[in-house]
Design a protein around this motif. Sequence first.
Motif, PDB file in Angstrom:
ATOM      1  N   GLU A   1      -5.519 -18.249  42.871  1.00 27.28           N
ATOM      2  CA  GLU A   1      -6.711 -18.014  43.685  1.00 27.28           C
ATOM      3  C   GLU A   1      -7.873 -18.793  43.083  1.00 27.28           C
ATOM      4  N   VAL A   2      -8.510 -19.636  43.879  1.00 25.61           N
ATOM      5  CA  VAL A   2      -9.528 -20.544  43.352  1.00 25.61           C
ATOM      6  C   VAL A   2     -10.792 -20.508  44.211  1.00 25.61           C
TER       7      VAL A   2
ATOM      8  N   PHE B   1     -11.845 -16.707  48.837  1.00 22.39           N
ATOM      9  CA  PHE B   1     -11.398 -17.826  48.024  1.00 22.39           C
ATOM     10  C   PHE B   1     -10.183 -18.476  48.683  1.00 22.39           C
ATOM     11  N   PHE B   2      -9.798 -19.645  48.162  1.00 20.52           N
ATOM     12  CA  PHE B   2      -8.610 -20.350  48.620  1.00 20.52           C
ATOM     13  C   PHE B   2      -7.416 -19.984  47.741  1.00 20.52           C
ATOM     14  N   ILE B   3      -6.206 -20.236  48.264  1.00 27.90           N
ATOM     15  CA  ILE B   3      -4.977 -20.138  47.481  1.00 27.90           C
ATOM     16  C   ILE B   3      -4.412 -21.541  47.296  1.00 27.90           C
TER      17      ILE B   3
ATOM     18  N   ASN C   1     -11.586 -24.142  34.972  1.00 29.77           N
ATOM     19  CA  ASN C   1     -12.818 -23.710  35.626  1.00 29.77           C
ATOM     20  C   ASN C   1     -12.621 -23.642  37.138  1.00 29.77           C
ATOM     21  N   GLY C   2     -12.977 -22.502  37.723  1.00 27.95           N
ATOM     22  CA  GLY C   2     -12.819 -22.318  39.159  1.00 27.95           C
ATOM     23  C   GLY C   2     -11.650 -21.447  39.537  1.00 27.95           C
ATOM     24  N   VAL C   3     -10.776 -21.109  38.567  1.00 27.94           N
ATOM     25  CA  VAL C   3      -9.632 -20.236  38.836  1.00 27.94           C
ATOM     26  C   VAL C   3     -10.050 -18.783  38.678  1.00 27.94           C
ATOM     27  N   LEU C   4      -9.840 -17.992  39.719  1.00 29.62           N
ATOM     28  CA  LEU C   4     -10.135 -16.567  39.657  1.00 29.62           C
ATOM     29  C   LEU C   4      -8.932 -15.785  39.135  1.00 29.62           C
ATOM     30  N   ALA C   5      -7.747 -16.082  39.625  1.00 28.67           N
ATOM     31  CA  ALA C   5      -6.548 -15.338  39.218  1.00 28.67           C
ATOM     32  C   ALA C   5      -5.319 -16.209  39.371  1.00 28.67           C
TER      33      ALA C   5
END
Length: 299
Positions: A145-146, A190-192, A233-237
Amino acid sequence: MAVEIETAKRAAAQLAVKNHFPDDPRFVGIGSGTTIVYVVEAIKELGHDLSRVGFVPTGYQSKQLVINAGLVPIEFDALPDGVMVDIAFDGADEVDDELNCIKGGGACLYQEKMVAMRSKEFICVADYRKLQSRLLTKWPTVPIEVEPKAARQVMARLKVLGSKSAAGKGPFLREGAILKAGPIKTDQDFFIVDAPFPEPLLTSADLAGGTVANPVKGVWEVEELARTIKDINGVLAVGLFCGPTGPEARDAAVIGGQRPVACYFGMEDGSVHVRRAPRKRHSIVQTYPLIEPKISNAH
């Protein structure tokens, strides 16, 4: 004669709930996906008074499932400070020998991870198709998830980490069913990004046995890959659920674990295969140098 997939899912859910649903829980985590429908069904069939139980969903779909079942939903951020979820039930896209999981096929991985790591125990419920010795055996990618503005940079860094399929396809944005609608958005807006790797992911047992990871060629150990992607940087999960289980995390004075303590697989013959998480030797995981991604900062 092989049973239907849905029958296998229901059998796994019923046994998992029977064996693990607490006598008097305060909070119960409810994950996402088709198997969890049968988990909620099995919880209702227990006949317990559930009026004072708060069910913590991992996304919009699971919240609607809770509501439609006549249960009481509670948002994750409404949990009292310092209070753990008593038990969490969720599915998986693939599970390996150590009960590391790939999750995120339904695009709910961030909230699924939050609930798992706030739970005393996480129980995985799946069907036989999800049971593999190593991750990325049948399931083709690691879901990530980004933040939308960072998506291109994240994919560039993933390529440096060796992300590509056996056919040479690199990481890609997951699209909606209607192509003109653009990329899928998560509940966080967010995007995948789906990141393939050319080889199944190694386990800590592989490293203990002398197998050597080679990140330069895209050959990674599960936990090391999860940490390395999360640092972008920018990665949530990252859709790799690995590391300590809930009880292991508490033993180490860490809040929460993301690896299930047990996984229930509904099998083709109608039986249920139960696999319990082995205790990992975490000290052996970092046995090779990390790659330093070389991304140009030129504008």
